[in-house]
Scaffold this motif. Sequence first.
Motif, PDB file in Angstrom:
ATOM      1  N   ILE A  15     -83.220  20.624  -6.965  1.00 54.43           N
ATOM      2  CA  ILE A  15     -84.505  21.178  -6.992  1.00 54.43           C
ATOM      3  C   ILE A  15     -84.808  22.245  -6.017  1.00 54.43           C
ATOM      4  CG2 ILE A  15     -87.018  20.814  -7.094  1.00 54.43           C
ATOM      5  CD1 ILE A  15     -86.452  17.828  -7.503  1.00 54.43           C
ATOM      6  N   LEU A  16     -85.173  23.334  -6.557  1.00 57.45           N
ATOM      7  CA  LEU A  16     -85.732  24.687  -5.741  1.00 57.45           C
ATOM      8  C   LEU A  16     -87.077  24.898  -5.823  1.00 57.45           C
ATOM      9  CD1 LEU A  16     -84.244  27.071  -3.596  1.00 57.45           C
ATOM     10  CD2 LEU A  16     -84.272  28.312  -5.957  1.00 57.45           C
ATOM     11  N   ILE A  17     -87.740  24.614  -4.625  1.00 59.90           N
ATOM     12  CA  ILE A  17     -88.957  24.794  -4.646  1.00 59.90           C
ATOM     13  C   ILE A  17     -89.534  26.157  -3.757  1.00 59.90           C
ATOM     14  CG2 ILE A  17     -91.296  23.413  -4.084  1.00 59.90           C
ATOM     15  CD1 ILE A  17     -89.786  20.994  -3.996  1.00 59.90           C
TER      16      ILE A  17
ATOM     17  N   ASP B  18     -92.316  26.620  -8.914  1.00 58.99           N
ATOM     18  CA  ASP B  18     -93.094  27.889  -8.184  1.00 58.99           C
ATOM     19  C   ASP B  18     -94.474  27.380  -8.082  1.00 58.99           C
ATOM     20  OD1 ASP B  18     -93.822  30.508  -7.130  1.00 58.99           O
ATOM     21  OD2 ASP B  18     -93.275  31.431  -8.934  1.00 58.99           O
ATOM     22  N   GLU B  19     -94.766  27.030  -6.663  1.00 58.64           N
ATOM     23  CA  GLU B  19     -96.097  27.110  -6.075  1.00 58.64           C
ATOM     24  C   GLU B  19     -96.749  25.773  -6.773  1.00 58.64           C
ATOM     25  OE1 GLU B  19     -97.130  28.096  -3.336  1.00 58.64           O
ATOM     26  OE2 GLU B  19     -96.460  30.302  -3.214  1.00 58.64           O
ATOM     27  N   PRO B  20     -96.060  24.355  -6.909  1.00 58.99           N
ATOM     28  CA  PRO B  20     -96.675  23.266  -7.508  1.00 58.99           C
ATOM     29  C   PRO B  20     -97.868  23.037  -6.866  1.00 58.99           C
ATOM     30  CG  PRO B  20     -94.707  22.789  -6.248  1.00 58.99           C
ATOM     31  CD  PRO B  20     -94.767  24.328  -6.197  1.00 58.99           C
ATOM     32  N   SER B  21     -98.230  23.354  -5.971  1.00 55.99           N
ATOM     33  CA  SER B  21     -99.502  22.789  -5.121  1.00 55.99           C
ATOM     34  C   SER B  21    -100.769  23.893  -5.462  1.00 55.99           C
ATOM     35  CB  SER B  21     -99.592  22.756  -3.667  1.00 55.99           C
ATOM     36  OG  SER B  21     -99.457  24.089  -2.828  1.00 55.99           O
ATOM     37  N   LEU B  22    -100.305  25.084  -6.240  1.00 62.52           N
ATOM     38  CA  LEU B  22    -101.361  26.167  -6.192  1.00 62.52           C
ATOM     39  C   LEU B  22    -102.766  25.678  -7.198  1.00 62.52           C
ATOM     40  CD1 LEU B  22    -101.791  28.966  -5.686  1.00 62.52           C
ATOM     41  CD2 LEU B  22    -100.796  29.639  -8.065  1.00 62.52           C
TER      42      LEU B  22
ATOM     43  N   ALA C  40     -96.722  19.990 -17.020  1.00 65.61           N
ATOM     44  CA  ALA C  40     -95.593  21.073 -16.751  1.00 65.61           C
ATOM     45  C   ALA C  40     -94.344  20.491 -16.386  1.00 65.61           C
ATOM     46  CB  ALA C  40     -96.188  21.966 -15.825  1.00 65.61           C
ATOM     47  N   ILE C  41     -94.523  19.408 -15.363  1.00 68.69           N
ATOM     48  CA  ILE C  41     -93.295  18.743 -14.920  1.00 68.69           C
ATOM     49  C   ILE C  41     -92.642  17.853 -16.202  1.00 68.69           C
ATOM     50  CG2 ILE C  41     -92.333  17.046 -13.374  1.00 68.69           C
ATOM     51  CD1 ILE C  41     -94.354  18.028 -11.188  1.00 68.69           C
ATOM     52  N   SER C  42     -93.451  17.147 -16.805  1.00 65.13           N
ATOM     53  CA  SER C  42     -92.945  16.401 -17.833  1.00 65.13           C
ATOM     54  C   SER C  42     -91.957  17.233 -18.916  1.00 65.13           C
ATOM     55  CB  SER C  42     -94.047  15.697 -18.543  1.00 65.13           C
ATOM     56  OG  SER C  42     -94.569  14.645 -17.549  1.00 65.13           O
ATOM     57  N   ARG C  43     -93.005  18.339 -19.152  1.00 59.93           N
ATOM     58  CA  ARG C  43     -92.291  19.328 -20.289  1.00 59.93           C
ATOM     59  C   ARG C  43     -90.882  19.665 -19.709  1.00 59.93           C
ATOM     60  NH1 ARG C  43     -95.413  24.459 -21.696  1.00 59.93           N
ATOM     61  NH2 ARG C  43     -94.727  25.009 -19.608  1.00 59.93           N
TER      62      ARG C  43
ATOM     63  N   ALA D 187     -84.393  24.412 -15.648  1.00 59.25           N
ATOM     64  CA  ALA D 187     -85.732  24.484 -15.992  1.00 59.25           C
ATOM     65  C   ALA D 187     -86.532  24.960 -15.006  1.00 59.25           C
ATOM     66  CB  ALA D 187     -86.275  22.798 -16.233  1.00 59.25           C
ATOM     67  N   HIS D 188     -87.459  25.978 -15.425  1.00 57.70           N
ATOM     68  CA  HIS D 188     -88.329  26.872 -14.756  1.00 57.70           C
ATOM     69  C   HIS D 188     -89.820  26.222 -14.827  1.00 57.70           C
ATOM     70  CE1 HIS D 188     -89.396  30.981 -12.967  1.00 57.70           C
ATOM     71  NE2 HIS D 188     -90.343  30.040 -12.326  1.00 57.70           N
ATOM     72  N   ILE D 189     -90.546  25.712 -13.845  1.00 61.08           N
ATOM     73  CA  ILE D 189     -92.200  25.661 -14.038  1.00 61.08           C
ATOM     74  C   ILE D 189     -92.598  26.605 -13.145  1.00 61.08           C
ATOM     75  CG2 ILE D 189     -94.103  24.150 -13.380  1.00 61.08           C
ATOM     76  CD1 ILE D 189     -91.984  22.044 -13.525  1.00 61.08           C
ATOM     77  N   PRO D 190     -93.248  27.942 -14.002  1.00 62.19           N
ATOM     78  CA  PRO D 190     -93.667  28.920 -13.262  1.00 62.19           C
ATOM     79  C   PRO D 190     -95.120  28.631 -12.452  1.00 62.19           C
ATOM     80  CG  PRO D 190     -94.504  28.806 -15.618  1.00 62.19           C
ATOM     81  CD  PRO D 190     -93.443  27.921 -15.403  1.00 62.19           C
ATOM     82  N   GLN D 191     -95.245  29.784 -11.694  1.00 63.93           N
ATOM     83  CA  GLN D 191     -96.806  29.420 -10.884  1.00 63.93           C
ATOM     84  C   GLN D 191     -97.767  29.826 -11.960  1.00 63.93           C
ATOM     85  OE1 GLN D 191     -98.908  32.766  -8.364  1.00 63.93           O
ATOM     86  NE2 GLN D 191     -97.157  32.129  -7.277  1.00 63.93           N
TER      87      GLN D 191
END
Length: 234
Positions: free
Chosen positions: A187-189, A159-163, A144-147, A79-83
């Motif tokens: 997890i790869l952050i 990808d940059e979750p704090s942005l 986004a994380i839940s999805r 699963a990929h959560i994009p910037q």
Amino acid sequence: MLKIDNLSAGYGDMQVLYDISLHVDEGEVVSIIGSNGAGKTTLLKILSGFVPIKAGTVLYQGEDLLKQKPRKRAEMGIAHIPQGRGILGTLTVKENLIMGAYPKAYRHTAEEGMERAFQLFPILGERQNQMAGSLSGGQQQMLAISRSLMIQPKLLLLDEPSLGLAPIVVEEMFELIAKVAEDNMSILIVEQNLHQALGVANRAYVIETGKVVLEGNSKELLANEDIQRAYLGV
């Protein structure tokens, strides 16, 4: 879980990554830190199947990941959560979650996945019929994380979750990431916030101009004087 060897890639004639090698073990959290333009986002896009490579190999659970289409990679548990979060703003919170369960293997567990999401983030349950685009930045990141969790991923790419988030929301977000990691998920952050990225990770890699220049235990890297000068201004 994930093994990358001598990976080189770019866009047309412009090379972005040079002989990148790294690995993520099962149940491990690994951070990739580096400045803008270092190639961090490109690396995640390669893992999701959206950027071709020039050379190198990528193995996921022993399989050649580069031979798989993006759809198949999701079915394999990536699963990929994009910037920028990539939520569907004109759909409701509930509809976004349902879209997260699009692989056939997970459609029958969509209701169960939504219940887990609402337990994890009660605010999403309260606003499940609200348009996702009207949520705050922090709430959109929660969505986004839940999805992404709707497919019960084995490997989560962030990808940059704090942005674009307020400092207090960033802290809450990384506490959540640490909680998600407790389920033995790899997890790869990719992250520029050094303290948060290293605080949640077991290990980390530093990428500069498309090359891995440092790697090691997160605590050791945080104490590294070169890292402190480059990213903390110490």
